[in-house]
Design a protein around this motif. Structure first.
Motif, mmCIF file in Angstrom:
data_model
loop_
_atom_site.group_PDB
_atom_site.id
_atom_site.type_symbol
_atom_site.label_atom_id
_atom_site.label_comp_id
_atom_site.label_asym_id
_atom_site.label_seq_id
_atom_site.Cartn_x
_atom_site.Cartn_y
_atom_site.Cartn_z
ATOM 1 N N LYS A 146 -72.196 -14.294 3.379
ATOM 2 C CA LYS A 146 -73.341 -14.339 2.473
ATOM 3 C C LYS A 146 -73.046 -15.288 1.311
ATOM 4 O O LYS A 146 -72.050 -15.138 0.591
ATOM 5 C CB LYS A 146 -73.648 -12.954 1.923
ATOM 6 N N PRO A 147 -73.874 -16.273 1.106
ATOM 7 C CA PRO A 147 -73.657 -17.179 -0.031
ATOM 8 C C PRO A 147 -74.046 -16.499 -1.342
ATOM 9 O O PRO A 147 -75.080 -15.839 -1.431
ATOM 10 C CB PRO A 147 -74.566 -18.372 0.278
ATOM 11 N N ILE A 148 -73.197 -16.646 -2.331
ATOM 12 C CA ILE A 148 -73.490 -16.078 -3.644
ATOM 13 C C ILE A 148 -73.218 -17.135 -4.710
ATOM 14 O O ILE A 148 -72.515 -18.123 -4.473
ATOM 15 C CB ILE A 148 -72.633 -14.830 -3.941
ATOM 16 N N THR A 149 -73.772 -16.901 -5.867
ATOM 17 C CA THR A 149 -73.525 -17.760 -7.021
ATOM 18 C C THR A 149 -72.646 -17.001 -7.999
ATOM 19 O O THR A 149 -72.929 -15.855 -8.348
ATOM 20 C CB THR A 149 -74.844 -18.163 -7.702
ATOM 21 N N VAL A 150 -71.559 -17.630 -8.411
ATOM 22 C CA VAL A 150 -70.586 -17.003 -9.305
ATOM 23 C C VAL A 150 -70.825 -17.487 -10.730
ATOM 24 O O VAL A 150 -70.920 -18.687 -10.981
ATOM 25 C CB VAL A 150 -69.142 -17.345 -8.871
ATOM 26 N N SER A 151 -70.954 -16.517 -11.637
ATOM 27 C CA SER A 151 -71.117 -16.847 -13.051
ATOM 28 C C SER A 151 -69.739 -16.958 -13.691
ATOM 29 O O SER A 151 -68.915 -16.045 -13.589
ATOM 30 C CB SER A 151 -71.940 -15.758 -13.752
ATOM 31 N N VAL A 152 -69.471 -18.087 -14.351
ATOM 32 C CA VAL A 152 -68.135 -18.391 -14.875
ATOM 33 C C VAL A 152 -68.147 -18.334 -16.400
ATOM 34 O O VAL A 152 -69.049 -18.879 -17.047
ATOM 35 C CB VAL A 152 -67.666 -19.789 -14.432
ATOM 36 N N THR A 153 -67.135 -17.666 -16.950
ATOM 37 C CA THR A 153 -66.907 -17.647 -18.392
ATOM 38 C C THR A 153 -65.473 -18.082 -18.653
ATOM 39 O O THR A 153 -64.555 -17.646 -17.962
ATOM 40 C CB THR A 153 -67.129 -16.239 -18.977
ATOM 41 N N GLY A 154 -65.301 -18.954 -19.640
ATOM 42 C CA GLY A 154 -63.954 -19.409 -19.987
ATOM 43 C C GLY A 154 -63.703 -19.264 -21.474
ATOM 44 O O GLY A 154 -64.583 -19.558 -22.294
ATOM 45 N N ILE A 155 -62.508 -18.782 -21.807
ATOM 46 C CA ILE A 155 -62.087 -18.680 -23.204
ATOM 47 C C ILE A 155 -60.729 -19.350 -23.324
ATOM 48 O O ILE A 155 -59.828 -19.095 -22.532
ATOM 49 C CB ILE A 155 -62.011 -17.218 -23.661
ATOM 50 N N GLN A 156 -60.620 -20.212 -24.318
ATOM 51 C CA GLN A 156 -59.377 -20.955 -24.519
ATOM 52 C C GLN A 156 -59.040 -20.957 -25.994
ATOM 53 O O GLN A 156 -59.900 -21.188 -26.837
ATOM 54 C CB GLN A 156 -59.556 -22.389 -24.013
ATOM 55 N N VAL A 157 -57.791 -20.657 -26.280
ATOM 56 C CA VAL A 157 -57.308 -20.811 -27.647
ATOM 57 C C VAL A 157 -56.953 -22.282 -27.833
ATOM 58 O O VAL A 157 -56.347 -22.905 -26.945
ATOM 59 C CB VAL A 157 -56.100 -19.906 -27.907
ATOM 60 N N TYR A 158 -57.340 -22.846 -28.957
ATOM 61 C CA TYR A 158 -57.072 -24.258 -29.212
ATOM 62 C C TYR A 158 -55.614 -24.585 -28.916
ATOM 63 O O TYR A 158 -54.691 -23.932 -29.386
ATOM 64 C CB TYR A 158 -57.395 -24.595 -30.670
ATOM 65 N N GLY A 159 -55.439 -25.609 -28.078
ATOM 66 C CA GLY A 159 -54.093 -26.033 -27.712
ATOM 67 C C GLY A 159 -53.526 -25.302 -26.519
ATOM 68 O O GLY A 159 -52.450 -25.647 -26.047
ATOM 69 N N GLY A 160 -54.249 -24.271 -26.025
ATOM 70 C CA GLY A 160 -53.732 -23.487 -24.913
ATOM 71 C C GLY A 160 -54.449 -23.795 -23.617
ATOM 72 O O GLY A 160 -55.106 -24.838 -23.466
#
Length: 542
Positions: free
Chosen positions: A200-214
């Motif tokens: 079954k094809p699905i759409t994945v919702s992506v969230t990204g969090i990055q600390v500056y420099g990391g």
């Protein structure tokens, strides 16, 4: 009906519809009427058969084009209908005997049979967890461009696959059901199809969090309970920039989801695409630590400094704006001890960092004083004097009054040491002070001098004169020393005597010496001994 006749010349026969291929006979031929029968399968071509009614005479090659009533013979004729061939539309018959000719054609029955078809369940596909589609079928062998709409009823089409069936191939089973061939078809076979269930094809919702420099921490939502994502990552933003440690702090970034990739925890699903929920870059944490310092009591505070740790991307403090405030409560007169060095944000700022402030410590250490022993003297075999010392190095206007206790003194000289100069050492002893320590002890000297003789005399009694010689604070006797007595203050020797264990020397005088002493007194002369100075003592007549 048979008609015997003579054969006319060929030109005449051609005009009458005769067989031109035959050579012009010179004998009589018999004319026959050919009965024509036809049969065809619906949608196919017609097969015509003729009979002459004459034994041994056959006919072939007949074609007819029409039916009585004017209808054409065509593939579209309905099976099972009643049709009569119009003999006038027939031609082309060839007899096998040259002694006969076809006089006419007599149209007979045209039979149209049903066509045979096969029915097949159409292959189908769907995604995992979807409902099964409506199954269809197709037929092979349909004629005249027709489709299954010409059939009657419907087949029964089933499958064992359920919505929860895992991806794979499943049989689509087809049965006759109420399906009929209609007027023109007979169904002679049923062929199963295949239902393919795909991931079954699905759409994945992506969230990204990055600390500056990391590096980014990715999370994803599949919207499906129990279905998780691993190996998630995206490499670019939708403005073309790379997802990199150098991205500034912000919460409005949008990911280029075509650069995202991940692996699902189940093979029953496949990723059709990604949506960008958000990508946030948070401030990195910098630790600003007040550097610990130390100084000596009574002096000014050193320059207060700080250290920054946690800078990213090879940056230095040049990437920061302003500076923190670094202060301490300690002043120049503050007592020895530890004082906080407090660091506050001050004007320090940065768009990419937040600050954790760590205080330091200013340690005020004791000022070290120099203790110098003062020179001392004592007589031979005298008690040691009270030693003293001079203390220097006070700050803030302090004096000796801030010091408690006393230094300790030591020397190599003993009570029996001969007169001379001896080292006098000084140590901390019980010295103590709140803000001072003691070091740099500077020694001095103890000078032992010869002791003055203590000579005591008594008034002459019964002609006996005497002197006792001692020295030192404890009146130590001088033993074995010869004392010379003279008359009055003269040099005239009256007598001599040796001091005993008590330091006493006595002798008896008579005659004119006694008379002289009675009139002028006497003087006891001590010549000196090791450590004791020479001396004399006059004894008057009183």
């Amino acid at each position: 009906m048979k008609v015997r006749t003579f054969v006319a010349p060929i030109a005449t026969l051609m005009a009458l519809g005769g067989v031109a291929a035959l050579p012009a006979p010179t004998h009589a031929v018999t004319s026959v009427t050919v009965k024509v029968f036809g049969s065809q399968t619906y949608g196919g071509t017609t097969n015509f058969v003729g009979t002459t009614g004459t034994a041994g005479v056959t006919v072939s090659g007949i074609t007819c084009t029409g039916l009585t009533g004017g209808a054409a013979i065509a593939p579209t004729l309905t099976a099972g209908g009643t049709y009569t061939i119009d003999g006038a539309t027939c031609s082309g018959g060839v007899l096998n005997n040259p002694n006969y000719v076809i006089g006419s054609y007599s149209g007979q029955k045209l039979t149209v049979n049903k066509a045979t078809i096969g029915v097949t369940a159409d292959n189908a596909s769907r995604a995992y967890k979807d409902d099964n589609p409506t199954f269809t079928f197709s037929a092979t062998g349909l004629k005249n461009g027709e489709d299954t709409s010409v059939l009657t009823g419907a087949p029964t089409i089933t499958t064992d696959a359920k919505s929860s069936s895992v991806p794979g191939d499943y049989a689509i089973k087809i049965f006759r059901g109420t399906l009929g061939g209609g007027d023109n078809y007979t169904i002679n076979s049923f062929t199963d199809g295949t239902l393919t269930i795909t991931a079954k094809p699905i759409t994945v919702s992506v969230t990204g969090i990055q600390v500056y420099g990391g590096t980014p921490v990715w999370t994803a939502s599949t919207g499906i309970a129990g279905l998780s994502v691993s190996g998630l990552g995206c490499t670019k933003l939708n403005d073309g920039r790379d997802v990199a440690p150098t991205l500034g702090v912000g919460n409005t970034y949008v990911l280029d989801t075509t650069t995202c990739s991940a692996t699902l925890s189940s093979d029953y699903y496949t990723i059709a695409g990604f949506t960008s929920n958000r990508f946030v870059v948070q401030r990195a944490e910098l630790t600003v630590t007040a550097d610990s310092k130390s100084r000596i009591y009574g002096f000014n505070n050193p320059a207060l400094t700080y250290t920054v740790t946690g800078l990213q991307n090879g940056e230095t403090t040049a990437a920061l704006n302003g500076a923190p405030d670094v202060t301490t409560t300690a002043v120049v007169k503050s007592n020895v001890g530890d004082y906080p060095i407090e660091v506050k944000t001050g004007t320090l700022s940065s768009p990419n960092y937040r600050f954790t402030l760590v205080d330091g410590t200013l340690t005020i250490n004791k000022r070290l004083l120099t203790v110098t022993a003062n020179p001392a003297t004592r007589g031979f075999r005298a008690a040691d004097p009270a030693y003293t010392a001079t203390i220097t190095g006070f700050r803030n206007g302090d004096t000796i009054d801030v010091v408690t206790g006393a230094p300790a003194f030591s020397t190599t000289a003993t009570v029996d040491s001969s007169p001379g100069v001896y080292p006098l050492s000084v140590a901390v002893g019980t010295l103590d002070a709140t803000n001072y320590g003691f070091t740099g002890f500077v020694g001095s000297t103890l000078t032992i001098s010869e002791a003055p003789a203590i000579i005591t005399t008594k008034k002459m009694k019964l002609g006996v004169i005497e002197a006792t010689v001692t020295y030192g604070a404890t009146n130590t006797p001088v033993v074995g020393s010869t004392i010379t007595f003279t008359v009055g203050s003269s040099e005239d020797v009256a007598c001599t005597a040796v001091t005993d264990a008590t330091g006493r020397a006595a002798c008896t005088v008579s005659g004119s010496i006694r008379t002289g002493i009675s009139l002028r007194g006497y003087t006891a002369h001590f010549p000196g001994s090791p450590g004791v100075l020479a001396g004399e003592q006059h004894q008057g007549i009183f």
